[in-house]
Design a protein around this motif. Sequence first.
Motif, PDB file in Angstrom:
ATOM      1  N   VAL A  53      10.432  -2.691   2.974  1.00 26.96           N
ATOM      2  CA  VAL A  53      11.142  -1.426   2.768  1.00 26.96           C
ATOM      3  C   VAL A  53      10.216  -0.227   2.915  1.00 26.96           C
ATOM      4  CG1 VAL A  53      12.479  -0.051   1.129  1.00 26.96           C
ATOM      5  CG2 VAL A  53      12.823  -2.528   1.265  1.00 26.96           C
ATOM      6  N   ASN A  54       9.050  -0.275   2.268  1.00 22.80           N
ATOM      7  CA  ASN A  54       8.148   0.876   2.271  1.00 22.80           C
ATOM      8  C   ASN A  54       7.515   1.084   3.645  1.00 22.80           C
ATOM      9  OD1 ASN A  54       8.414   1.230  -0.661  1.00 22.80           O
ATOM     10  ND2 ASN A  54       7.264  -0.662  -0.775  1.00 22.80           N
ATOM     11  N   ALA A  55       7.088   0.001   4.278  1.00 26.15           N
ATOM     12  CA  ALA A  55       6.486   0.103   5.609  1.00 26.15           C
ATOM     13  C   ALA A  55       7.517   0.586   6.631  1.00 26.15           C
ATOM     14  CB  ALA A  55       5.906  -1.252   6.033  1.00 26.15           C
ATOM     15  N   SER A  56       8.759   0.094   6.504  1.00 27.17           N
ATOM     16  CA  SER A  56       9.816   0.509   7.428  1.00 27.17           C
ATOM     17  C   SER A  56      10.150   1.982   7.253  1.00 27.17           C
ATOM     18  CB  SER A  56      11.072  -0.338   7.188  1.00 27.17           C
ATOM     19  OG  SER A  56      12.123   0.044   8.038  1.00 27.17           O
ATOM     20  N   TYR A  88       0.827  -1.210   0.000  1.00 29.34           N
ATOM     21  CA  TYR A  88       0.000   0.000   0.000  1.00 29.34           C
ATOM     22  C   TYR A  88       0.864   1.264   0.000  1.00 29.34           C
ATOM     23  CZ  TYR A  88      -3.417   3.435   1.624  1.00 29.34           C
ATOM     24  OH  TYR A  88      -4.204   4.542   1.749  1.00 29.34           O
ATOM     25  N   LEU A  89       1.989   1.224   0.743  1.00 26.59           N
ATOM     26  CA  LEU A  89       2.858   2.394   0.888  1.00 26.59           C
ATOM     27  C   LEU A  89       3.895   2.517  -0.234  1.00 26.59           C
ATOM     28  CD1 LEU A  89       3.418   2.209   4.741  1.00 26.59           C
ATOM     29  CD2 LEU A  89       2.166   3.984   3.517  1.00 26.59           C
ATOM     30  N   SER A 135       2.913  -3.624  16.760  1.00 27.91           N
ATOM     31  CA  SER A 135       3.539  -3.954  18.035  1.00 27.91           C
ATOM     32  C   SER A 135       5.049  -3.705  18.019  1.00 27.91           C
ATOM     33  CB  SER A 135       3.265  -5.420  18.384  1.00 27.91           C
ATOM     34  OG  SER A 135       3.793  -6.277  17.379  1.00 27.91           O
ATOM     35  N   ALA A 136       5.642  -3.634  16.822  1.00 23.51           N
ATOM     36  CA  ALA A 136       7.082  -3.394  16.688  1.00 23.51           C
ATOM     37  C   ALA A 136       7.349  -2.772  15.320  1.00 23.51           C
ATOM     38  CB  ALA A 136       7.859  -4.701  16.827  1.00 23.51           C
ATOM     39  N   PRO A 137       8.487  -2.078  15.148  1.00 25.15           N
ATOM     40  CA  PRO A 137       8.816  -1.505  13.837  1.00 25.15           C
ATOM     41  C   PRO A 137       8.913  -2.602  12.781  1.00 25.15           C
ATOM     42  CG  PRO A 137      10.264  -0.614  15.537  1.00 25.15           C
ATOM     43  CD  PRO A 137       9.518  -1.750  16.169  1.00 25.15           C
ATOM     44  N   PRO A 138       8.385  -2.373  11.567  1.00 23.73           N
ATOM     45  CA  PRO A 138       8.517  -3.363  10.487  1.00 23.73           C
ATOM     46  C   PRO A 138       9.993  -3.606  10.175  1.00 23.73           C
ATOM     47  CG  PRO A 138       6.902  -1.675   9.928  1.00 23.73           C
ATOM     48  CD  PRO A 138       7.604  -1.197  11.144  1.00 23.73           C
ATOM     49  N   SER A 139      10.322  -4.850   9.849  1.00 27.03           N
ATOM     50  CA  SER A 139      11.708  -5.172   9.525  1.00 27.03           C
ATOM     51  C   SER A 139      12.098  -4.544   8.189  1.00 27.03           C
ATOM     52  CB  SER A 139      11.890  -6.694   9.458  1.00 27.03           C
ATOM     53  OG  SER A 139      11.245  -7.221   8.314  1.00 27.03           O
ATOM     54  N   SER A 140      13.405  -4.534   7.916  1.00 24.20           N
ATOM     55  CA  SER A 140      13.900  -3.922   6.679  1.00 24.20           C
ATOM     56  C   SER A 140      13.460  -4.701   5.444  1.00 24.20           C
ATOM     57  CB  SER A 140      15.431  -3.834   6.717  1.00 24.20           C
ATOM     58  OG  SER A 140      15.998  -5.122   6.906  1.00 24.20           O
ATOM     59  N   SER A 179       3.390   8.322   0.657  1.00 25.13           N
ATOM     60  CA  SER A 179       4.222   8.738   1.788  1.00 25.13           C
ATOM     61  C   SER A 179       3.468   8.603   3.101  1.00 25.13           C
ATOM     62  CB  SER A 179       4.675  10.196   1.614  1.00 25.13           C
ATOM     63  OG  SER A 179       5.511  10.340   0.491  1.00 25.13           O
ATOM     64  N   TYR A 180       2.129   8.672   3.025  1.00 28.43           N
ATOM     65  CA  TYR A 180       1.309   8.602   4.230  1.00 28.43           C
ATOM     66  C   TYR A 180       0.112   7.681   3.992  1.00 28.43           C
ATOM     67  CZ  TYR A 180       4.105  12.680   5.342  1.00 28.43           C
ATOM     68  OH  TYR A 180       5.157  13.510   5.567  1.00 28.43           O
ATOM     69  N   ILE A 181      -0.572   7.294   5.073  1.00 31.38           N
ATOM     70  CA  ILE A 181      -1.712   6.388   4.968  1.00 31.38           C
ATOM     71  C   ILE A 181      -2.814   7.020   4.137  1.00 31.38           C
ATOM     72  CG2 ILE A 181      -3.477   5.130   6.268  1.00 31.38           C
ATOM     73  CD1 ILE A 181      -0.658   3.979   6.536  1.00 31.38           C
ATOM     74  N   THR A 182      -3.132   8.280   4.399  1.00 30.91           N
ATOM     75  CA  THR A 182      -4.104   9.021   3.583  1.00 30.91           C
ATOM     76  C   THR A 182      -3.587  10.434   3.372  1.00 30.91           C
ATOM     77  OG1 THR A 182      -5.364   9.722   5.533  1.00 30.91           O
ATOM     78  CG2 THR A 182      -6.092   7.693   4.440  1.00 30.91           C
ATOM     79  N   GLY A 183      -3.901  11.008   2.228  1.00 29.61           N
ATOM     80  CA  GLY A 183      -3.566  12.406   1.970  1.00 29.61           C
ATOM     81  C   GLY A 183      -2.081  12.640   1.740  1.00 29.61           C
ATOM     82  N   TYR A 184      -1.684  13.909   1.829  1.00 26.22           N
ATOM     83  CA  TYR A 184      -0.319  14.321   1.523  1.00 26.22           C
ATOM     84  C   TYR A 184       0.399  14.947   2.720  1.00 26.22           C
ATOM     85  CZ  TYR A 184      -1.545  13.416  -3.300  1.00 26.22           C
ATOM     86  OH  TYR A 184      -1.930  12.809  -4.455  1.00 26.22           O
ATOM     87  N   GLN A 185      -0.091  14.625   3.937  1.00 29.17           N
ATOM     88  CA  GLN A 185       0.605  15.033   5.147  1.00 29.17           C
ATOM     89  C   GLN A 185       0.313  14.004   6.226  1.00 29.17           C
ATOM     90  OE1 GLN A 185      -0.864  18.327   7.432  1.00 29.17           O
ATOM     91  NE2 GLN A 185      -2.896  18.251   6.519  1.00 29.17           N
TER      92      GLN A 185
END
Length: 265
Positions: free
Chosen positions: A68-71, A36-37, A60-65, A41-47
Amino acid sequence: MSAQLNEGDQAIRLIVMAVTFSNLNSASGLKKLDEYLLTRSYITGYQASKDDISVHVALSAPPSSDYVNASRWYNHIEALLRISGVSGEGEGVKIDGSATVFVEDVATPPITDNKAPAAVVEEDDDDDVDLFGEETEEEKKAAEERAAAAKASGKKKESGKSSVLLDVKPWDDETDMTKLEAAVRSVQMEGLLWGASKLVPVGYGIKKLQIMMTIVDDLVSVDNLIEDHLTAEPANEFIQSCDIVAFNKICKFLRPHESLHDFSN
């Protein structure tokens, strides 16, 4: 009655448009978020908005490398929360197992509606930190006084800020990445604030540095920063090149006659 029906229709349209994510902490959920990403750059919109906060909190934790886009998105939101906060209202996002955030007054935000959330914030004594950046009555009054004073004196409007994500590439796999990052952060100037960073594998044992920074637009030129500082002596002992991955304006608020829809076209 007609006005009530129009508001109801508007709320229904916003709910239909809400983005839905499921099982964000599973491999399939992260894969969907990453795809999706890919072009966003963002979930919705341009900010950055409440929608980004909702998804960020659901993880629950940062996405792994590997994602790439989610991280990249996660680190960007993480940096904004630490540096300047997130004030955008968003368009609504639904996460299975979590509360749904809908913004029913995005298209026509009347002044009376804007006061209601602020009153709720004031009444909740336990809510010491406002992650969504909603203004209190005192802050709104202070902002109005500053705007009136600036208009009366004819002073220039306050400069905006931007959030920038940089790719910093080393010369080869033998470059000391710790010293490379130190060289980047050693560049200091008025209007520049370095944020979160991480190392991203490129190939053949080489890694690049991805680093966030927040700049005051009238004080810092990203092109000059790269050409005159990051790729010039002494930093170029470690840095081979720099690329701008993302460049986003940090919007503090919308004017009364504007809506997020105006910025999505």
